[in-house]
Design an enzyme around this catalytic site. Sequence first.
Site, short mmCIF file in Angstrom:
data_model
loop_
_atom_site.label_atom_id
_atom_site.label_comp_id
_atom_site.label_asym_id
_atom_site.label_seq_id
_atom_site.Cartn_x
_atom_site.Cartn_y
_atom_site.Cartn_z
N LEU A 1 0.84 -1.20 0.00
CA LEU A 1 0.00 0.00 0.00
C LEU A 1 0.87 1.25 0.00
O LEU A 1 1.94 1.28 0.62
CB LEU A 1 -0.91 0.01 1.23
N GLY B 1 1.20 -5.36 1.19
CA GLY B 1 0.13 -5.43 0.19
C GLY B 1 0.61 -6.04 -1.13
O GLY B 1 -0.19 -6.61 -1.88
N ASN C 1 4.69 -7.99 6.33
CA ASN C 1 5.55 -7.42 7.37
C ASN C 1 4.85 -6.32 8.17
O ASN C 1 5.51 -5.54 8.85
CB ASN C 1 6.83 -6.87 6.73
N GLU C 2 3.50 -6.25 8.09
CA GLU C 2 2.77 -5.16 8.72
C GLU C 2 3.14 -4.97 10.19
O GLU C 2 3.27 -3.85 10.68
CB GLU C 2 1.25 -5.38 8.61
C1 LIG Z 1 -6.27 2.40 5.87
C2 LIG Z 1 -5.17 1.38 5.96
C3 LIG Z 1 -5.22 0.56 7.20
C4 LIG Z 1 -4.45 -0.52 7.44
C5 LIG Z 1 -3.46 -0.99 6.48
C6 LIG Z 1 -2.92 -2.32 6.86
C7 LIG Z 1 -2.20 -2.93 5.74
C8 LIG Z 1 -1.05 -2.46 5.23
C9 LIG Z 1 -0.40 -3.14 4.13
C10 LIG Z 1 0.73 -2.39 3.46
O1 LIG Z 1 0.99 -2.70 2.33
S1 LIG Z 1 1.56 -1.13 4.26
C11 LIG Z 1 2.95 -0.77 3.20
C12 LIG Z 1 4.08 -1.62 3.58
N1 LIG Z 1 5.17 -1.50 2.64
C13 LIG Z 1 6.42 -1.64 2.99
O2 LIG Z 1 6.75 -1.85 4.13
C14 LIG Z 1 7.44 -1.50 1.90
C15 LIG Z 1 8.42 -0.44 2.20
N2 LIG Z 1 9.39 -0.35 1.13
C16 LIG Z 1 10.46 -1.17 1.02
O3 LIG Z 1 10.69 -2.09 1.76
C17 LIG Z 1 11.40 -0.86 -0.13
O4 LIG Z 1 11.13 0.43 -0.58
C18 LIG Z 1 11.33 -1.85 -1.31
C19 LIG Z 1 11.91 -3.21 -0.87
C20 LIG Z 1 9.92 -2.03 -1.81
C21 LIG Z 1 12.21 -1.31 -2.46
O5 LIG Z 1 13.48 -1.05 -2.00
P1 LIG Z 1 14.48 -0.15 -2.89
O6 LIG Z 1 14.49 -0.67 -4.28
O7 LIG Z 1 15.77 -0.10 -2.15
O8 LIG Z 1 13.78 1.27 -2.97
P2 LIG Z 1 13.72 2.42 -1.83
O9 LIG Z 1 13.51 1.81 -0.49
O10 LIG Z 1 14.89 3.31 -1.99
O11 LIG Z 1 12.37 3.18 -2.24
C22 LIG Z 1 12.31 3.95 -3.42
C23 LIG Z 1 11.28 5.03 -3.24
O12 LIG Z 1 9.99 4.41 -3.05
C24 LIG Z 1 9.37 4.91 -1.86
N3 LIG Z 1 8.52 3.85 -1.29
C25 LIG Z 1 8.89 2.62 -0.92
N4 LIG Z 1 7.86 1.91 -0.44
C26 LIG Z 1 6.78 2.74 -0.50
C27 LIG Z 1 5.39 2.58 -0.16
N5 LIG Z 1 4.91 1.44 0.36
N6 LIG Z 1 4.59 3.63 -0.32
C28 LIG Z 1 5.04 4.80 -0.85
N7 LIG Z 1 6.34 4.99 -1.21
C29 LIG Z 1 7.19 3.98 -1.04
C30 LIG Z 1 10.54 5.25 -0.98
O13 LIG Z 1 10.15 6.14 0.02
C31 LIG Z 1 11.50 5.85 -1.97
O14 LIG Z 1 11.06 7.17 -2.24
P3 LIG Z 1 12.13 8.34 -2.45
O15 LIG Z 1 11.28 9.55 -2.71
O16 LIG Z 1 12.90 8.43 -1.17
O17 LIG Z 1 12.97 7.94 -3.61
#
Ligand SMILES: CC/C=C\CC/C=C/CC(=O)SCCNC(=O)CCNC(=O)[C@H](O)C(C)(C)COP(=O)(O)OP(=O)(O)OC[C@H]1O[C@@H](n2cnc3c(N)ncnc32)[C@H](O)[C@@H]1OP(=O)(O)O
Length: 291
Positions: A110, A155, A179-180
């Site tokens: 997400l 997600g 990993n939430e």
């Molecule tokens: C209403 C809702 C209620 C409840 C929700 C419950 C459920 C939640 C489910 C979810 O999905 S929560 C989201 C969880 N996601 C994560 O934990 C992923 C976090 N990201 C990562 O681990 C890494 O970014 C990656 C392994 C996906 C990729 O790694 P890498 O290739 O090294 O890229 P960067 O880490 O440098 O990221 C590049 C760029 O992308 C941005 N970003 C990463 N993940 C997200 C995301 N989930 N949402 C928005 N943006 C994301 C990151 O900040 C970097 O941005 P820059 O501007 O710094 O370049």
Amino acid sequence: MKMALRACLRTKPGLTALLSQLSCSGHAAARRAPALVAQRSSSSTSQKIKVDFDQSSGVAVMHMQSPPVNSLSLEFLTDVCIALEKLEMDKSCRGLVVTSSQPKVFSAGLDILDMYGKSPEHCAEFWKAVQEMWLKFYGSNMITIAAVNGSSPAGGCLLSMTCDYRIMADNPRYSIGLNETKLGIVAPFWFKDTMVNTVGHRATEMALQLGLLYSPAEALKIGLVDQLVHEDQVLTTATETMTKWLAIPGILNISYTCHFFHLWCCNLVCTICSCVCQVIAAKKIHLSQDF
Ligand SMILES: CC/C=C\CC/C=C/CC(=O)SCCNC(=O)CCNC(=O)[C@H](O)C(C)(C)COP(=O)(O)OP(=O)(O)OC[C@H]1O[C@@H](n2cnc3c(N)ncnc32)[C@H](O)[C@@H]1OP(=O)(O)O
């Protein structure tokens, strides 16, 4: 399990109504729809996804192309849902492969920026779109295969688990899992149920309690993914695998569906009972604190 939902969507109008309350086809339909032209081979592109449909094989490939990490924003989810609706309506499309155009990442889950500091209305619409994506993939009449060509946390992992089969790139730098917990978020019960249906109760309990992200090898070991291949071969293996799945007559899928539908109903009843118990327990705790 996906087949169970598929059957229930086909055969149980009551349940369909119940599920559709979770869904929000309205908002998806309101947005622009990428066109799928009825010809031997066609390609349709929205801003964030590209769909290539080969009519001779009946297989479409959905490329997620939302840089940098295919995070599931409201706009992205809406585009995915519209494309799925169009493919679902085209009866010549029998199989769908989902993959990423971004290097190293299948989907980051997400979009955190779309969840933080937004109005309650936006959050509600966003959350409905997440549910709609889940329903559309899990309830799809098409055979769906996730070609996981990069990391797929939270997600992103959910999205891959809604597919019938998962092929992952064999690169130890990639990871997949719900990993939430590590983010301080409780995974919603339907995330949990989807994982239980994929890897079983014990593995899900461990995964959610600890917020585990698995390497491809570990994911294969617990059954979170079905196959590992070299990075360059993820998509070709997915289309080859699709041929095998499509060789099975659809009617057999439907008969398995009946078994899984029973399981799904049991799960739903258990979840409702468990929610009622939690409310009663919370009320008891509250009352005991008053004294
Ligand atoms: C209403 C809702 C209620 C409840 C929700 C419950 C459920 C939640 C489910 C979810 O999905 S929560 C989201 C969880 N996601 C994560 O934990 C992923 C976090 N990201 C990562 O681990 C890494 O970014 C990656 C392994 C996906 C990729 O790694 P890498 O290739 O090294 O890229 P960067 O880490 O440098 O990221 C590049 C760029 O992308 C941005 N970003 C990463 N993940 C997200 C995301 N989930 N949402 C928005 N943006 C994301 C990151 O900040 C970097 O941005 P820059 O501007 O710094 O370049």
